[in-house]
Design an enzyme around this catalytic site. Structure first.
Site, PDB file in Angstrom:
ATOM      1  N   ASN A 145       0.871  -1.171   0.000  1.00  0.00           N
ATOM      2  CA  ASN A 145       0.000   0.000   0.000  1.00  0.00           C
ATOM      3  C   ASN A 145       0.908   1.221   0.000  1.00  0.00           C
ATOM      4  OD1 ASN A 145      -1.802   2.045   0.483  1.00  0.00           O
ATOM      5  ND2 ASN A 145      -2.736   1.105   2.293  1.00  0.00           N
ATOM      6  N   ARG A 157      -2.593  -2.110  -3.428  1.00  0.00           N
ATOM      7  CA  ARG A 157      -3.795  -1.320  -3.214  1.00  0.00           C
ATOM      8  C   ARG A 157      -3.735  -0.126  -4.162  1.00  0.00           C
ATOM      9  NH1 ARG A 157      -5.376   3.078   1.205  1.00  0.00           N
ATOM     10  NH2 ARG A 157      -7.590   3.169   0.728  1.00  0.00           N
ATOM     11  N   HIS A 194     -12.856   2.742  -0.171  1.00  0.00           N
ATOM     12  CA  HIS A 194     -12.857   1.736   0.911  1.00  0.00           C
ATOM     13  C   HIS A 194     -13.596   0.476   0.457  1.00  0.00           C
ATOM     14  CE1 HIS A 194     -12.618   5.001   4.353  1.00  0.00           C
ATOM     15  NE2 HIS A 194     -11.413   4.626   3.938  1.00  0.00           N
ATOM     16  N   ARG A 223     -11.342  15.289   6.816  1.00  0.00           N
ATOM     17  CA  ARG A 223     -12.134  15.688   5.640  1.00  0.00           C
ATOM     18  C   ARG A 223     -13.533  16.120   6.056  1.00  0.00           C
ATOM     19  NH1 ARG A 223     -10.831  10.267   3.232  1.00  0.00           N
ATOM     20  NH2 ARG A 223      -8.696  10.443   2.484  1.00  0.00           N
ATOM     21  N   GLU A 251      -8.108  -5.328   5.113  1.00  0.00           N
ATOM     22  CA  GLU A 251      -7.960  -5.034   3.691  1.00  0.00           C
ATOM     23  C   GLU A 251      -6.782  -5.789   3.089  1.00  0.00           C
ATOM     24  OE1 GLU A 251      -8.477  -0.975   5.141  1.00  0.00           O
ATOM     25  OE2 GLU A 251      -9.289  -0.478   3.174  1.00  0.00           O
TER      26      GLU A 251
END
Ligand code: ADP
Length: 393
Positions: free
Chosen positions: A8, A89, A178, A237, A380
């Protein structure tokens, strides 16, 4: 035995795990931080032992070279570990990458072509892929995109009410992110409930946060849109906000697009409201009586509850609400307060089950509740490793 190396790559970091896709056993994991800065740092963990190195790391290539060096010197040996693929990823796969894919020149170009949609993420993901392909040329490289699970969102959910021609020309639609987590967690939830048709709302509450509505294993709504800015209130965010705020701020302050992007992505959310993006710190401040932290937490919870109600309507009912990621997996207070006003949807938590500390998949609603409430730890890396292994087998 076979293993997959999951990578990742972020703008200044590389996270990695070497894992067995069948058992989920993590053979090694680590993190390269502060790439391109004056002082770099690498952390490589095998079992209970962590090796760290502090040296400047010029770029992603240097970072991955250091990691491969650690696999050689500290282990485990990648050949002996039966490494069969590298899984990457990728944040934005665009409209054409709808499942895990083996990376070739065409896929590289596709990922590059949608980089303008994810300027903060895709270039780093691409750098990771290029470096891994150079350093491990004999292995298949697989891309697993955050957007893939949501690629078949119903059109009504994926479409913004924007001029159709403009939207088509520029690929403006709701992609969702996601996705690897929502797919994995909703699949585990359906298995735990023994109901493959289940109507689920999944809340991925980490530093980034998103909700999805999943029916019979397929997503029907998700809170993130063209970019990960839309939806829930996040660590830094905004989540949902009237786009006219941008026009207004531009007009009255003269702020440019980069400044506004930074404000919306990095200076807002819980950080903007309370001064802290880390939920543990926010909750500590609330306990200490800080009024901004208390008010910020109300905004965070209000947004989540609004989405649960909306998604119950989209699904035409609700069988289970699922909590995952850092906040969702670990914080009983947030879970209890999320469902506190939602008994009309059948949602409630059993106080003892909710408060018990555990890293297991579990049901925290009382027996006989109208809808189940679950905690499912996301994974993940394992999901990426499994998708990569399935592709190359
Ligand atoms: P990322 O989006 O970076 O992968 P994670 O899923 O690891 O994030 O979640 C990080 C967030 O989880 C942080 O805001 C952290 O404060 C929060 N978190 C972790 N443990 C707890 C806890 N026990 N209570 C509240 N928040 C927690």
């Amino acid at each position: 035995m076979a293993t997959v190396l999951v990578i990742n790559a972020g703008s200044s970091s590389i996270k990695y795990q070497l894992l067995d896709p069948d058992s989920g056993e993590v053979r090694a994991k680590g993190l390269v931080e502060r790439i391109g800065e004056d002082s770099g740092r690498v952390e490589h963990t095998v079992g209970a032992d962590t090796t760290t190195a502090e040296d400047p790391i010029g770029d992603h290539a240097a970072g991955l070279r250091t990691v491969l060096g650690l696999f050689e010197s500290v282990g485990p040996d990648l050949l002996e570990a039966g490494l069969t693929a590298v899984g990457h990823r990728v944040v934005q796969g665009g409209p054409h990458i709808t499942e895990a894919v083996i990376i070739n020149d065409e896929i590289l170009e596709t990922i590059d072509s949608v980089s303008t949609l994810a300027p903060l993420h895709n270039p780093a993901n691409l750098a990771g892929i290029k470096v891994a392909s150079e350093l491990l040329p004999d292995l298949p490289q697989v891309a697993v995109c955050d957007t893939a699970f949501f690629s078949d969102l119903p059109a009504a959910a994926a479409t913004y009410a924007l001029d159709r021609q403009v939207a088509t020309e520029h690929g403006i639609r709701r992609y969702g992110f996601h996705g690897t987590s929502h797919e994995y967690v909703s699949g585990r939830a359906a298995a735990l409930l023994d109901d493959q048709q289940a109507k689920l709302v999944v809340l991925h509450l980490g530093n980034g946060a998103s909700a999805s509505a999943v029916r019979a294993g397929r997503p029907v709504e998700t809170s993130m849109g063209l970019t990960p800015v839309e939806g829930l209130v996040m660590g830094t965010r905004t989540g949902d906000i009237d786009p006219a705020v941008i026009f207004h701020l531009h007009r009255v302050t003269g702020m440019g697009v980069d400044e506004l992007e930074d404000l919306f992505n990095k200076q807002s959310g819980m950080k903007g409201l309370t001064g802290h993006n880390d939920m543990r710190e926010v909750l500590q401040l609330v306990e200490d009586g800080d009024e901004h932290a208390a008010a910020g937490l109300e905004v965070y919870l209000h947004r989540i509850r609004k989405y649960i109600g909306a998604y119950a309507a989209v699904l035409g009912g609700l069988d289970a609400l699922v909590f995952t990621a850092g906040v969702g997996e670990n914080n009983p207070l947030i879970r209890a307060r999320t469902v506190a006003d939602l008994q009309f949807l059948g949602l409630e938590v059993d106080a003892q089950r909710n408060e018990e500390e555990s890293s297991e998949e579990r049901i925290i609603s009382p027996e006989g509740a109208g809808a189940a409430v679950l905690v499912i730890p996301t994974n993940e890396e394992l999901a990426i490793a499994r998708q990569a292994a399935a592709l190359v087998s």
